[in-house]
Design a protein around this motif. Structure first.
Motif, PDB file in Angstrom:
ATOM      1  N   SER A 107      44.351  35.803  37.635  1.00 52.15           N
ATOM      2  CA  SER A 107      44.413  37.266  37.678  1.00 52.15           C
ATOM      3  C   SER A 107      45.441  37.678  38.724  1.00 52.15           C
ATOM      4  O   SER A 107      45.823  36.878  39.595  1.00 52.15           O
ATOM      5  N   LEU A 108      45.828  38.936  38.640  1.00 51.39           N
ATOM      6  CA  LEU A 108      46.766  39.452  39.646  1.00 51.39           C
ATOM      7  C   LEU A 108      46.127  39.439  41.028  1.00 51.39           C
ATOM      8  O   LEU A 108      46.790  39.150  42.023  1.00 51.39           O
ATOM      9  N   ALA A 109      44.828  39.747  41.070  1.00 49.21           N
ATOM     10  CA  ALA A 109      44.140  39.754  42.373  1.00 49.21           C
ATOM     11  C   ALA A 109      44.194  38.361  42.993  1.00 49.21           C
ATOM     12  O   ALA A 109      44.477  38.209  44.193  1.00 49.21           O
ATOM     13  N   GLN A 110      43.950  37.341  42.179  1.00 48.89           N
ATOM     14  CA  GLN A 110      44.030  35.969  42.691  1.00 48.89           C
ATOM     15  C   GLN A 110      45.474  35.662  43.103  1.00 48.89           C
ATOM     16  O   GLN A 110      45.710  35.015  44.127  1.00 48.89           O
ATOM     17  N   THR A 157      50.509  45.125  39.567  1.00 49.52           N
ATOM     18  CA  THR A 157      50.078  45.637  38.264  1.00 49.52           C
ATOM     19  C   THR A 157      51.228  46.378  37.584  1.00 49.52           C
ATOM     20  O   THR A 157      51.447  46.235  36.380  1.00 49.52           O
ATOM     21  N   HIS A 158      51.973  47.156  38.368  1.00 54.25           N
ATOM     22  CA  HIS A 158      53.137  47.835  37.781  1.00 54.25           C
ATOM     23  C   HIS A 158      54.135  46.810  37.224  1.00 54.25           C
ATOM     24  O   HIS A 158      54.705  47.010  36.157  1.00 54.25           O
ATOM     25  N   VAL A 159      54.353  45.738  37.959  1.00 52.41           N
ATOM     26  CA  VAL A 159      55.312  44.714  37.513  1.00 52.41           C
ATOM     27  C   VAL A 159      54.784  44.041  36.243  1.00 52.41           C
ATOM     28  O   VAL A 159      55.494  43.927  35.237  1.00 52.41           O
ATOM     29  N   PHE A 160      53.538  43.626  36.292  1.00 50.53           N
ATOM     30  CA  PHE A 160      52.987  42.844  35.184  1.00 50.53           C
ATOM     31  C   PHE A 160      52.862  43.682  33.907  1.00 50.53           C
ATOM     32  O   PHE A 160      53.021  43.171  32.804  1.00 50.53           O
ATOM     33  N   GLU A 161      52.582  44.961  34.080  1.00 53.04           N
ATOM     34  CA  GLU A 161      52.407  45.845  32.922  1.00 53.04           C
ATOM     35  C   GLU A 161      53.744  46.374  32.388  1.00 53.04           C
ATOM     36  O   GLU A 161      53.767  47.076  31.392  1.00 53.04           O
TER      37      GLU A 161
ATOM     38  N   GLU B 170      32.447  43.420  43.160  1.00 51.27           N
ATOM     39  CA  GLU B 170      33.844  43.082  42.886  1.00 51.27           C
ATOM     40  C   GLU B 170      34.173  43.510  41.459  1.00 51.27           C
ATOM     41  O   GLU B 170      33.469  43.151  40.511  1.00 51.27           O
ATOM     42  N   ILE B 171      35.219  44.281  41.305  1.00 49.17           N
ATOM     43  CA  ILE B 171      35.567  44.795  39.975  1.00 49.17           C
ATOM     44  C   ILE B 171      36.226  43.682  39.152  1.00 49.17           C
ATOM     45  O   ILE B 171      37.105  42.975  39.659  1.00 49.17           O
ATOM     46  N   PRO B 172      35.824  43.504  37.889  1.00 45.32           N
ATOM     47  CA  PRO B 172      36.445  42.450  37.078  1.00 45.32           C
ATOM     48  C   PRO B 172      37.963  42.596  37.054  1.00 45.32           C
ATOM     49  O   PRO B 172      38.488  43.701  36.853  1.00 45.32           O
ATOM     50  N   SER B 173      38.647  41.476  37.253  1.00 49.46           N
ATOM     51  CA  SER B 173      40.115  41.541  37.362  1.00 49.46           C
ATOM     52  C   SER B 173      40.752  41.942  36.043  1.00 49.46           C
ATOM     53  O   SER B 173      41.880  42.437  36.021  1.00 49.46           O
ATOM     54  N   ASP B 199      43.260  57.548  43.259  1.00 47.46           N
ATOM     55  CA  ASP B 199      42.561  56.682  44.215  1.00 47.46           C
ATOM     56  C   ASP B 199      42.187  55.343  43.583  1.00 47.46           C
ATOM     57  O   ASP B 199      42.275  54.304  44.223  1.00 47.46           O
ATOM     58  N   LEU B 200      41.743  55.387  42.344  1.00 46.39           N
ATOM     59  CA  LEU B 200      41.428  54.134  41.635  1.00 46.39           C
ATOM     60  C   LEU B 200      41.758  54.312  40.162  1.00 46.39           C
ATOM     61  O   LEU B 200      41.357  55.297  39.537  1.00 46.39           O
ATOM     62  N   VAL B 201      42.470  53.345  39.617  1.00 47.49           N
ATOM     63  CA  VAL B 201      42.786  53.319  38.185  1.00 47.49           C
ATOM     64  C   VAL B 201      42.222  52.030  37.625  1.00 47.49           C
ATOM     65  O   VAL B 201      42.430  50.952  38.195  1.00 47.49           O
ATOM     66  N   LEU B 202      41.512  52.147  36.517  1.00 45.77           N
ATOM     67  CA  LEU B 202      40.959  50.961  35.846  1.00 45.77           C
ATOM     68  C   LEU B 202      41.454  50.931  34.414  1.00 45.77           C
ATOM     69  O   LEU B 202      41.438  51.963  33.736  1.00 45.77           O
ATOM     70  N   GLY B 203      41.861  49.760  33.952  1.00 48.66           N
ATOM     71  CA  GLY B 203      42.251  49.609  32.558  1.00 48.66           C
ATOM     72  C   GLY B 203      43.738  49.364  32.393  1.00 48.66           C
ATOM     73  O   GLY B 203      44.555  49.894  33.146  1.00 48.66           O
ATOM     74  N   ALA B 204      44.060  48.549  31.394  1.00 47.42           N
ATOM     75  CA  ALA B 204      45.466  48.253  31.081  1.00 47.42           C
ATOM     76  C   ALA B 204      46.074  49.443  30.349  1.00 47.42           C
ATOM     77  O   ALA B 204      45.351  50.349  29.915  1.00 47.42           O
ATOM     78  N   ALA B 205      47.399  49.418  30.201  1.00 47.49           N
ATOM     79  CA  ALA B 205      48.087  50.511  29.503  1.00 47.49           C
ATOM     80  C   ALA B 205      47.603  50.584  28.058  1.00 47.49           C
ATOM     81  O   ALA B 205      47.233  49.566  27.449  1.00 47.49           O
TER      82      ALA B 205
END
Lengths: 320, 293
Positions: A107-110, A157-161, B170-173, B199-205
């Motif tokens: 993952s990106l976090a990792q 995330t901006h880079v990966f997306e 922990e939020i799922p990656s 402040d927080l965004v969740l989800g892919a495009a």
């Protein structure tokens, strides 16, 4: 600056940006044109720098080019560089996105966590220079490192997306080394350009390029050509053409015998804007003009200051 | 249809929840993927055109002195609190206010819990976070407070840090959580900048269905302007990405409460109408102040 090269109807934007990068390349600047631009830049720098006595080293990158063309932004302060979460985000974000794209991180976090740990470990065994990001990270407490990770994760995330990575063959390179050119004859001047993603366009053939039939096929350098993506914060400034053109110009100055990059794409994820430049003679020339103007701006007050200082140093100390 | 200003956001679709924790909280934010609406790719373009048409004349009237005109939640907010001037530094005096620094410290803790899934020492971590995010002005402000004031601030921050740790796992990656995501949308030829921070965004495009949930974090008490604040963020995200988010939330870190709301075309259209109306009013106020200082 208004406008964007992407259709607002094109979703996902990563698909549209990938299309922009992969599109077959048209005819770029010829070898003679590339050499002419290089000669002009070398002579131009020599003329500007030659007038300064004992000129200080000048490294011109996209940031300094923008600052030179626009003037300092509000809040810009000439302080010594110091790391913070925002300044660290690009380096860490690119490492994380690369690790993810290559399957080394789940993952990106990792990827971000491992990028920080690698740099900190390297610093602890003395493999990071004083002043480097790793050196700084090794000295900051947990709360600070958490903010660095948070900022880097958002950028990663901006880079990966930004792109559809699986469509690139060979794979796109995320975070290639910065490109440098040291000016021959003015060794104190260097140009530095950054690219966030380096890829190859789809191979093109003369018959695929509209209008090329009228040109000699000798001018056409077949094969895939380099394409660059630069990911920038905020929104495009009025200087974005020069900032993006700098990548192509440095490539051409460093390797005039190689074909120029086919195009440079600027992507501003915070405003959803993109600008695509096909690299031709005009783009190289206008970027070269901007670079020479910026170096002139840097050198002029410097030469004045140096002249003033030399006058002062010849004077006897002022009476108390 | 989009430009019908009569479509005002209503509170009917908003649901308030009292301190949900862990997976229950996540379920509120992500919902059921199959139920998310299909994106209308023309909507973002329509909203943008509307803003361009209406805000262009506002920029024309403002004149170069006020351009580019930054339109953020502060500029658009009509409440008394937000009309107070920003604290300014004078002759080296520390800059800031207790609410400002409290908000910044809680923001650091929220980012930490989302990114790392844990907070060790809330107050100390948050202070270290402030420095790392370049907010040294606020650190100096805190250090200039009296010991009692510092102690009160520390208690308040530790309290909210505790609430964050109780509620957030922990939020799922795979949800690609990202914090403090700036959005900056130039309109009217770049003379007006619509701006905000997610402040927080969740989800892919989005790839066809709406896929993003936005969370606005408030460290203070509830205010009447909170719904507008999150609606503004929804408009910004729609303009930026081309796809509207499917869900909005306002999270109150002082109580753990969360308001959750679905995003609809009416909500976005009503918010754009309000942005235009308030930008006009703010522009007129600026012009009046310039003419009659």
């Amino acid at each position: 600056v208004i406008g964007t090269s992407l259709s607002p109807l094109a979703l996902p934007k990563s698909g549209a940006l990938t299309d922009c990068l992969l599109e077959p390349a048209g005819p770029g600047p010829s070898y003679d044109e590339r050499v002419a631009v290089r000669t002009r830049v070398v002579h131009g720098i020599a003329a500007v720098v030659g007038s300064a006595r004992n000129p200080a080293p000048i490294t011109l990158d996209g940031f300094h080019l923008r600052r030179s063309l626009l003037g300092p932004a509000p809040g810009d302060v000439d302080e010594p560089f110091a790391w913070n979460a925002r300044r660290a985000r690009r380096q860490l974000g690119l490492r994380a996105a690369r690790a993810c794209a290559e399957g080394r991180a789940r993952s990106l976090a990792q990827g971000v966590t491992e990028a920080i740990e690698e740099l900190v470990s390297a610093a602890r065994v003395g493999r990071q220079k004083r002043g480097s990001l790793g050196y700084w990270l090794a000295t900051v407490p947990n709360g600070a490192r958490a903010m660095v990770a948070a900022e880097a994760l958002t950028w990663a995330t901006h880079v990966f997306e930004a792109l559809q990575w699986r469509r690139f063959s060979p794979p796109a390179v995320i975070g290639p080394p910065d490109r440098w050119w040291n000016c021959p004859g003015a060794t104190n001047v260097a140009l530095r350009a950054r690219s966030d993603v380096l890829a190859l366009s789809v191979e093109s053939h003369p018959k695929e390029v509209p209008g090329l039939q009228v040109l000699s096929t000798e001018l056409f350098e077949p094969g895939p050509r380099r394409v660059h993506l630069e990911i920038l914060p905020g929104r495009p400034a009025s200087t974005y053409r020069s900032e993006l053109g700098l990548i192509a110009l440095v490539d051409v100055l460093a390797h005039p015998s190689h074909p120029a990059p086919a195009r440079v794409v600027g992507w501003w994820p915070q405003s959803g804007r993109a600008h695509v430049f096909s690299i031709d003679r005009r783009v190289l020339e206008s970027t070269a003009n901007a670079v020479l103007g910026a170096i002139d701006t840097v050198c002029s007050p410097l030469s004045d200051r140096l002249a003033d200082r030399s006058v002062l140093s010849d004077r006897p100390p002022a009476a108390a | 249809m989009i430009r019908d200003g009569a479509h005002r956001p209503t509170a009917l679709r908003t649901k308030a929840f009292s301190a949900p924790t862990g997976h229950a909280l996540f379920a509120l934010l992500r919902g059921n993927a199959a139920e998310r609406p299909v994106v209308d790719p023309g909507l973002a373009g329509g909203l943008r055109e509307w803003l361009e048409d209406e805000l262009g004349p506002v920029a024309d009237e403002l004149g170069p002195l006020h351009l580019p005109f930054l339109v953020d939640r502060r500029a658009l907010n009509v409440s008394e609190f937000d009309d107070r001037p920003e604290p300014r530094s004078t002759l080296g005096q520390p800059v800031g206010s207790v609410p400002l620094v409290h908000n910044a410290l809680v923001e650091c803790l929220f980012r930490q819990i989302v990114t790392e899934g844990r907070i060790d020492q809330p107050y100390q971590d948050a202070m270290d976070g402030l420095l790392a995010t370049g907010q040294s002005d606020l650190v100096r402000f805190v250090k200039a407070l009296t010991p009692d004031e510092q102690s009160d601030l520390q208690s308040a921050v530790n309290l909210q840090g505790g609430i964050l740790q109780e509620q957030w796992l922990e939020i799922p990656s795979t949800w690609l959580p990202r914090t403090k995501d700036w959005v900056s949308i130039p309109v009217a030829g770049g003379r007006i900048i619509l701006s905000g921070v997610l402040d927080l965004v969740l989800g892919a495009a989005s790839t066809g269905r709406a896929s993003v949930c936005l969370v606005d974090v408030k460290s203070s008490q509830r205010r009447p302007e909170d719904p507008f604040d999150r609606h503004l963020l929804a408009v910004l995200e729609t303009l930026r990405s081309g796809a509207s988010p499917f869900r909005l939330a306002t999270y109150y870190s002082a109580t753990g409460e969360i308001d959750v709301e679905e995003v609809t075309e009416d909500l976005l259209a009503g918010t754009v109408a309000q942005i235009i109306e308030r930008t006009r009013a703010r522009g007129a106020s600026l012009r009046t102040n310039s003419e009659h200082p």
